[in-house]
Motif scaffolding. Structure first.
Motif, PDB file in Angstrom:
ATOM      1  N   LYS A  51     -24.472  44.734 -76.648  1.00  0.00           N
ATOM      2  CA  LYS A  51     -25.101  45.667 -75.713  1.00  0.00           C
ATOM      3  C   LYS A  51     -26.464  45.144 -75.276  1.00  0.00           C
ATOM      4  CE  LYS A  51     -22.913  49.975 -77.210  1.00  0.00           C
ATOM      5  NZ  LYS A  51     -23.124  51.268 -77.890  1.00  0.00           N
ATOM      6  N   ASN A  54     -25.902  42.206 -72.967  1.00  0.00           N
ATOM      7  CA  ASN A  54     -25.458  42.680 -71.653  1.00  0.00           C
ATOM      8  C   ASN A  54     -26.606  43.306 -70.875  1.00  0.00           C
ATOM      9  OD1 ASN A  54     -22.855  41.811 -72.092  1.00  0.00           O
ATOM     10  ND2 ASN A  54     -22.079  43.810 -72.713  1.00  0.00           N
ATOM     11  N   ALA A  55     -27.413  44.105 -71.575  1.00  0.00           N
ATOM     12  CA  ALA A  55     -28.561  44.728 -70.909  1.00  0.00           C
ATOM     13  C   ALA A  55     -29.543  43.661 -70.443  1.00  0.00           C
ATOM     14  CB  ALA A  55     -29.255  45.710 -71.850  1.00  0.00           C
ATOM     15  N   GLN A  56     -29.762  42.667 -71.284  1.00  0.00           N
ATOM     16  CA  GLN A  56     -30.675  41.594 -70.911  1.00  0.00           C
ATOM     17  C   GLN A  56     -30.107  40.790 -69.744  1.00  0.00           C
ATOM     18  OE1 GLN A  56     -31.588  38.938 -74.130  1.00  0.00           O
ATOM     19  NE2 GLN A  56     -33.396  38.124 -73.120  1.00  0.00           N
ATOM     20  N   ALA A  57     -28.804  40.520 -69.762  1.00  0.00           N
ATOM     21  CA  ALA A  57     -28.167  39.795 -68.659  1.00  0.00           C
ATOM     22  C   ALA A  57     -28.249  40.598 -67.363  1.00  0.00           C
ATOM     23  CB  ALA A  57     -26.714  39.487 -69.003  1.00  0.00           C
ATOM     24  N   GLU A  58     -28.058  41.909 -67.476  1.00  0.00           N
ATOM     25  CA  GLU A  58     -28.154  42.764 -66.292  1.00  0.00           C
ATOM     26  C   GLU A  58     -29.583  42.785 -65.749  1.00  0.00           C
ATOM     27  OE1 GLU A  58     -27.501  47.434 -65.165  1.00  0.00           O
ATOM     28  OE2 GLU A  58     -26.235  46.556 -66.732  1.00  0.00           O
ATOM     29  N   LYS A  59     -30.563  42.862 -66.641  1.00  0.00           N
ATOM     30  CA  LYS A  59     -31.966  42.814 -66.218  1.00  0.00           C
ATOM     31  C   LYS A  59     -32.266  41.500 -65.516  1.00  0.00           C
ATOM     32  CE  LYS A  59     -34.795  45.723 -69.229  1.00  0.00           C
ATOM     33  NZ  LYS A  59     -35.771  45.700 -70.309  1.00  0.00           N
ATOM     34  N   GLU A  60     -31.771  40.414 -66.088  1.00  0.00           N
ATOM     35  CA  GLU A  60     -31.997  39.091 -65.507  1.00  0.00           C
ATOM     36  C   GLU A  60     -31.336  38.990 -64.136  1.00  0.00           C
ATOM     37  OE1 GLU A  60     -33.356  35.252 -65.004  1.00  0.00           O
ATOM     38  OE2 GLU A  60     -33.996  36.783 -66.410  1.00  0.00           O
ATOM     39  N   ALA A  61     -30.125  39.530 -64.019  1.00  0.00           N
ATOM     40  CA  ALA A  61     -29.435  39.519 -62.726  1.00  0.00           C
ATOM     41  C   ALA A  61     -30.211  40.341 -61.690  1.00  0.00           C
ATOM     42  CB  ALA A  61     -28.019  40.064 -62.887  1.00  0.00           C
ATOM     43  N   GLN A  62     -30.735  41.486 -62.116  1.00  0.00           N
ATOM     44  CA  GLN A  62     -31.536  42.311 -61.207  1.00  0.00           C
ATOM     45  C   GLN A  62     -32.816  41.587 -60.804  1.00  0.00           C
ATOM     46  OE1 GLN A  62     -32.078  45.939 -63.418  1.00  0.00           O
ATOM     47  NE2 GLN A  62     -30.093  46.796 -62.806  1.00  0.00           N
TER      48      GLN A  62
END
Length: 184
Positions: A51, A54-62
């Motif tokens: 989790k 995934n949250a870190q990857a989503e932040k990076e993508a944003q």
């Protein structure tokens, strides 16, 4: 030996043996429960780590999407400014370079005057005005007429509308609003 004593001893031994087996089963059950708890804890940690990843990857993508959008808006502002500057320079060149190129046409005008008189000069000037290169939208019409009675050459050039000059001097990226803004 007395059979009753022997029976009591065997019962006591059996009872001891059952207690040992019960203790061994309890110990094994405790070990299994501890192993199960350990596995569940490990699974929970893995899920939490996934989790977080995934949250870190989503932040990076944003963050990368924001950077890409910022870069796109900055490029758009620079492109808009470059287009404004190009159009302004194109229009300025008409005013700045026009007097320099007029001298080259004197022999043509003199030749037209010698061949066809004042009306030939008017026709040649009208032809030159219509063929001269100007930026798009600068000239809609141009006419030259020689007025014999007044002995004057009347040159009628339709001036361009003010809309051909860009109203915007440049564009800039406004980070707080995350958009391109016009600078007038």
């Amino acid at each position: 030996m007395d059979p009753a004593v022997e029976h009591a001893r065997l019962l006591a031994a059996r009872e001891k043996h059952l207690q040992r087996e019960e203790a061994a089963r309890a110990k094994e059950a405790a070990r299994v429960e501890a192993e199960l708890a350990k596995r569940q804890t490990a699974r929970r940690r893995e899920e939490e780590a996934k989790k977080r990843a995934n949250a870190q990857a989503e932040k990076e993508a944003q963050r990368q999407a924001r950077q890409a959008e910022t870069a796109r808006l900055k490029a758009q502002a620079e492109e808009g400014t470059a287009e404004c500057n190009r159009r302004r320079q194109e229009l300025e060149s008409v005013l700045l370079l026009r007097p320099e190129s007029l001298e080259a046409w004197h022999p043509h005008i003199e030749e037209a005057f010698a061949q066809d008189g004042p009306q030939g000069v008017a026709e040649r000037i009208e032809d030159l005005l219509q063929r001269s290169s100007v930026p798009p939208g600068c000239r809609t019409a141009a006419q030259a007429v020689y007025l014999l009675e007044a002995q004057q050459l009347l040159v009628d050039v339709a001036l361009p509308n003010h809309e051909i000059v860009p109203a915007v001097a440049s564009y800039r990226y406004v980070a707080q609003q995350a958009k391109c803004a016009e600078a007038r």
